[in-house]
Design an enzyme around this catalytic site. Structure first.
Site, PDB file in Angstrom:
ATOM      1  N   GLU A 185      -4.118   8.226  -3.724  1.00  0.00           N
ATOM      2  CA  GLU A 185      -4.524   7.402  -2.585  1.00  0.00           C
ATOM      3  C   GLU A 185      -4.648   8.191  -1.281  1.00  0.00           C
ATOM      4  O   GLU A 185      -5.275   7.711  -0.336  1.00  0.00           O
ATOM      5  CB  GLU A 185      -3.496   6.276  -2.407  1.00  0.00           C
ATOM      6  CG  GLU A 185      -4.067   4.949  -1.986  1.00  0.00           C
ATOM      7  CD  GLU A 185      -4.744   4.228  -3.129  1.00  0.00           C
ATOM      8  OE1 GLU A 185      -5.960   4.017  -3.049  1.00  0.00           O
ATOM      9  OE2 GLU A 185      -4.057   3.886  -4.116  1.00  0.00           O
ATOM     10  N   ASN A 232      -6.223   4.230  -6.749  1.00  0.00           N
ATOM     11  CA  ASN A 232      -7.419   4.786  -6.125  1.00  0.00           C
ATOM     12  C   ASN A 232      -8.441   5.106  -7.208  1.00  0.00           C
ATOM     13  O   ASN A 232      -8.986   4.196  -7.801  1.00  0.00           O
ATOM     14  CB  ASN A 232      -7.134   5.981  -5.218  1.00  0.00           C
ATOM     15  CG  ASN A 232      -8.363   6.331  -4.373  1.00  0.00           C
ATOM     16  OD1 ASN A 232      -9.173   5.452  -4.113  1.00  0.00           O
ATOM     17  ND2 ASN A 232      -8.505   7.568  -3.971  1.00  0.00           N
ATOM     18  N   ARG A 248       0.852  -1.185   0.000  1.00  0.00           N
ATOM     19  CA  ARG A 248       0.000   0.000   0.000  1.00  0.00           C
ATOM     20  C   ARG A 248       0.899   1.250   0.000  1.00  0.00           C
ATOM     21  O   ARG A 248       1.958   1.261   0.616  1.00  0.00           O
ATOM     22  CB  ARG A 248      -0.828  -0.037   1.286  1.00  0.00           C
ATOM     23  CG  ARG A 248      -1.793   1.114   1.478  1.00  0.00           C
ATOM     24  CD  ARG A 248      -2.952   1.026   0.540  1.00  0.00           C
ATOM     25  NE  ARG A 248      -4.067   1.845   0.980  1.00  0.00           N
ATOM     26  CZ  ARG A 248      -5.113   2.116   0.213  1.00  0.00           C
ATOM     27  NH1 ARG A 248      -5.185   1.648  -1.033  1.00  0.00           N
ATOM     28  NH2 ARG A 248      -6.110   2.845   0.660  1.00  0.00           N
ATOM     29  N   THR A 268      -4.294  -0.849  -7.113  1.00  0.00           N
ATOM     30  CA  THR A 268      -5.062   0.365  -7.416  1.00  0.00           C
ATOM     31  C   THR A 268      -4.212   1.617  -7.476  1.00  0.00           C
ATOM     32  O   THR A 268      -3.132   1.691  -6.897  1.00  0.00           O
ATOM     33  CB  THR A 268      -6.158   0.582  -6.338  1.00  0.00           C
ATOM     34  OG1 THR A 268      -7.033   1.615  -6.767  1.00  0.00           O
ATOM     35  CG2 THR A 268      -5.576   0.949  -4.986  1.00  0.00           C
ATOM     36  N   THR A 279      -9.835   0.279  -9.251  1.00  0.00           N
ATOM     37  CA  THR A 279      -8.926  -0.700  -8.700  1.00  0.00           C
ATOM     38  C   THR A 279      -9.088  -1.910  -9.585  1.00  0.00           C
ATOM     39  O   THR A 279      -9.986  -1.958 -10.404  1.00  0.00           O
ATOM     40  CB  THR A 279      -9.382  -0.975  -7.248  1.00  0.00           C
ATOM     41  OG1 THR A 279      -9.307   0.246  -6.564  1.00  0.00           O
ATOM     42  CG2 THR A 279      -8.587  -2.046  -6.563  1.00  0.00           C
ATOM     43  N   SER A 319      -7.631   0.972   3.531  1.00  0.00           N
ATOM     44  CA  SER A 319      -8.144   0.478   2.251  1.00  0.00           C
ATOM     45  C   SER A 319      -9.363  -0.414   2.482  1.00  0.00           C
ATOM     46  O   SER A 319      -9.601  -0.884   3.593  1.00  0.00           O
ATOM     47  CB  SER A 319      -7.039  -0.329   1.568  1.00  0.00           C
ATOM     48  OG  SER A 319      -7.525  -0.963   0.411  1.00  0.00           O
ATOM     49  N   SER A 320     -10.110  -0.645   1.405  1.00  0.00           N
ATOM     50  CA  SER A 320     -11.189  -1.630   1.441  1.00  0.00           C
ATOM     51  C   SER A 320     -10.838  -2.861   0.603  1.00  0.00           C
ATOM     52  O   SER A 320     -11.655  -3.785   0.480  1.00  0.00           O
ATOM     53  CB  SER A 320     -12.477  -1.021   0.881  1.00  0.00           C
ATOM     54  OG  SER A 320     -12.845   0.094   1.646  1.00  0.00           O
ATOM     55  N   ASP A 372      -7.821   8.304   0.618  1.00  0.00           N
ATOM     56  CA  ASP A 372      -8.331   7.206   1.458  1.00  0.00           C
ATOM     57  C   ASP A 372      -8.064   7.435   2.948  1.00  0.00           C
ATOM     58  O   ASP A 372      -8.584   6.706   3.788  1.00  0.00           O
ATOM     59  CB  ASP A 372      -7.715   5.865   1.026  1.00  0.00           C
ATOM     60  CG  ASP A 372      -8.516   5.200  -0.091  1.00  0.00           C
ATOM     61  OD1 ASP A 372      -9.597   5.718  -0.443  1.00  0.00           O
ATOM     62  OD2 ASP A 372      -8.060   4.170  -0.613  1.00  0.00           O
ATOM     63  N   GLY A 391     -13.858  -1.280  -6.584  1.00  0.00           N
ATOM     64  CA  GLY A 391     -15.152  -0.675  -6.278  1.00  0.00           C
ATOM     65  C   GLY A 391     -15.180   0.109  -4.979  1.00  0.00           C
ATOM     66  O   GLY A 391     -16.253   0.315  -4.414  1.00  0.00           O
TER      67      GLY A 391
HETATM   68  O1  DON Z   1      -7.999   1.057  -1.294  1.00  0.00           O
HETATM   69  C1  DON Z   1      -9.167   1.347  -1.465  1.00  0.00           C
HETATM   70  O2  DON Z   1     -10.073   0.929  -0.772  1.00  0.00           O
HETATM   71  C2  DON Z   1      -9.547   2.274  -2.605  1.00  0.00           C
HETATM   72  N1  DON Z   1      -8.450   3.133  -2.939  1.00  0.00           N
HETATM   73  C3  DON Z   1      -9.987   1.461  -3.770  1.00  0.00           C
HETATM   74  C4  DON Z   1     -10.445   2.302  -4.933  1.00  0.00           C
HETATM   75  C5  DON Z   1     -11.298   1.572  -5.888  1.00  0.00           C
HETATM   76  O3  DON Z   1     -11.629   0.436  -5.713  1.00  0.00           O
HETATM   77  C6  DON Z   1     -11.781   2.322  -7.060  1.00  0.00           C
HETATM   78  N2  DON Z   1     -12.430   1.424  -7.978  1.00  0.00           N
HETATM   79  N3  DON Z   1     -13.400   1.295  -8.469  1.00  0.00           N
END
Ligand code: DON
Length: 576
Positions: A416, A397, A102, A395, A377, A448-449, A419, A469
């Protein structure tokens, strides 16, 4: 990449793109089956590179790393060198381990860096400026994973990506349209225009897309390893880019970046083991927490798509996301109560106020009491024939990250920093809120997710899944896992079935149009669920993109999410 492979690869582009032409026009998708292993990713070219690596004797780790570098070339909205990601690995001997690459906040970052003098968020600063960029981790992560667990060398694994960047590839409808749609956002940065426009005009489908600067950056990495990115010419170009726009990343930040090896989050669900990503992702914890809350209920008996099962899942989601906002952040900086959050006892307590007939109200749902204790992502899934498996989510982001290409180096930078919780209780781009646990600190990783996940049965990998997502990543992964375990769906159905999502705040249920029938919707509204918002799940839309691989009696099954133009392929399908 050998010349013959390069030729075959180019030759197969037409085949693959015509396959997707078919898909886009409604041919029912089905999982591919192969005995020799399987790769599924959002890019057909990157998938094929992974499958070729398996065919050439590489293991799942080699294939995942090769696919990862290829995604940086063939799927630039999310595949990356200038971003970060997570890899969850199961080795044939049963070991599980996760690599966290990350992005980190630069050393000069500070808690209130996105606020104005009145303490208000400055619009766009955390997403569309040089300050939005976190110190990239992808190159360190991919190379560390390869060095520790790969069978093939860096030269072999990176060469296909270099060839695709240097010689170019023919743009399909999907990518050409993506570039065309974003011409105005790239216009802010001449280096981005140079890459994503064809001498000033939008690229058209069928044109050759060559990325010379990116090929040279990849060559420096291939030659010098991590030093080819974090030191020398690439580092100089990145720091110069930062200085051009008031960004914070310094040479020291780059030199100091290291990927981290982490113990995966492990949970159980109806006789299966769930192995997923720990902090700085919230994904693994929330996934296990929600499954723990749901396990006591007979979801299979209620049936897929029943109002009762949807109600249960929404209520589990509501509580888990409320905990995320309070308790989750980078565990290197904040004492995240991991053990409690993923325990069955905690889930029982947390879900004790569940009412089978009534929706709860998010505003009344605070974070659970923990006993004191110390829009892009992409996801790829790989299994090999020797029993190794890799779940990889990466990703920048938002789609194309900060939209900012490092001049002279040809790769996009992430945004990023958004986030982080830039201001307590203020939503980020995904509507997620956070507090102290996810406040900005120098060197810290933003929450992050991303939820790269391996489901094991009797110690062996059964399912590899995950998704992009933003906030919907975790609920997408939850649904794929439940579709397989609770509903016994085929991989094809598990990945294709319509999805829905709730994240506590805002208090609303997003759902793909056909996820809720009109009478189911009426039942849910009758229970008090608010704001049921339908999202059309047409090709290129919908919730999530769960490119997944499953092991079954028939062999390895691969399923690219039919919502997008990905592809699954095993070594047996090469050249077919
Ligand atoms: O790490 C994360 O949770 C986000 N930066 C992910 C971003 C993402 O999934 C965008 N996509 N559709």
């Amino acid at each position: 990449m050998s010349t013959s492979f390069a030729n075959r690869l180019n030759g197969s582009i037409l085949l693959i793109s015509s396959m997707f032409f078919g898909l886009a026009h409604g041919v029912a998708p089905k999982a591919l089956i192969d005995d020799g292993g399987m790769v599924a990713s959002r890019s057909a070219l990157a998938t094929e590179i992974g499958a070729q690596i398996l065919a050439d004797g590489g293991n799942a780790i080699d294939a995942a790393v090769a696919t990862g570098f290829a995604l940086a070339v063939t799927y630039p909205s999310a595949g990356n060198l200038g971003g970060g990601g997570f890899m969850v690995i199961h080795l044939a001997d049963g070991t599980v381990i996760a690599n966290d690459h990350r992005e980190r906040a630069p050393g000069a970052a500070s808690k209130d860096m996105f606020l104005d003098e009145e303490g208000q968020l400055v619009k766009g600063l955390s997403t569309a400026s040089h300050l939005a960029v976190g110190v990239p981790g992808t190159v360190a992560g991919l190379l560390d994973v390869l060095a520790r667990y790969g069978r093939l060398d860096r030269k072999r694994v990176m060469q296909p990506a270099i060839d695709l960047a240097a010689k170019g590839f023919v743009l399909d409808r999907d990518l050409a349209a993506q570039f065309a749609r974003r011409q105005d956002v790239f216009a802010k940065y001449p280096a981005s225009v140079a890459v994503f426009a064809n001498e000033g005009a939008p690229y058209k489908m069928g044109e050759l897309f060559v990325q010379t600067d990116l090929a040279n950056t990849l060559r420096r990495i291939q030659k010098h390893g991590k030093a080819g990115f974090y030191e020398g010419e690439t580092a100089d170009l990145l720091v110069a880019e930062m200085q051009r726009g008031g960004g914070l990343i310094s040479h020291d930040d780059l030199l100091g970046y290291q990927s981290s090896w982490r113990e995966p989050i492990r949970g159980t669900y109806r006789g299966h083991e769930i192995v997923s990503m720990p902090p700085p992702s919230s994904g693994g914890i929330l996934l296990v927490q929600m499954l723990n809350m749901l396990e006591p209920y007979d979801i299979a008996g209620m049936g897929y798509g029943s109002a009762q099962s949807i109600h249960l899942m929404i209520e589990a989601e509501r509580r888990a996301y409320a905990d995320r906002a309070q308790h989750l952040g980078d565990a290197d900086f904040y004492p995240v109560p991991i053990k409690e959050l993923i325990s069955k006892e905690y889930a029982t307590k947390r879900f004790a106020d569940f009412d089978a007939k009534r929706a709860s109200i998010s505003a009344d749902i605070g974070a659970g009491e923990i006993p004191a204790e110390s829009l892009e992502t992409t996801h790829a899934s790989v299994m090999d024939k020797d029993g190794n498996a890799v779940a990889y989510t990466t990703t920048l982001n938002l789609s194309y990250g900060a939209k900012m290409v490092v001049a002279g180096a040809g790769f996009l930078l992430n945004n990023e920093m958004d986030d982080f919780s830039a201001k307590e209780n203020s939503p980020n781009a995904f509507g997620l809120i956070g507090r102290k646990a996810n406040a900005i600190e120098p060197g810290k990783r933003m929450l992050s997710s991303m939820t790269p996940t391996i489901v094991r049965k009797d110690g062996k990998p059964l399912l590899v899944t995950g998704s992009p997502g933003g906030s919907t990543i975790i609920t997408t992964t939850l649904q794929v896992v439940m579709n397989v375990i609770d509903h016994g769906m085929s991989l094809s159905d598990a990945v294709s079935s319509p999805r829905f999502h709730h994240q506590w705040q805002p208090d609303r249920v997003m759902h793909e149009t056909y996820a809720f029938s009109p009478d189911t919707k009426a039942l849910l509204e009758g229970m008090g669920h608010k704001q049921l918002i339908a999202i059309p799940a047409f090709y290129g839309g919908g919730i999530g993109d769960a490119n997944s691989v499953m092991h079954s009696d028939q062999g390895f099954q691969g399923m690219a999410d039919p919502r997008n133009a990905g592809a699954a392929m095993g070594p047996g399908q090469l050249g077919q």
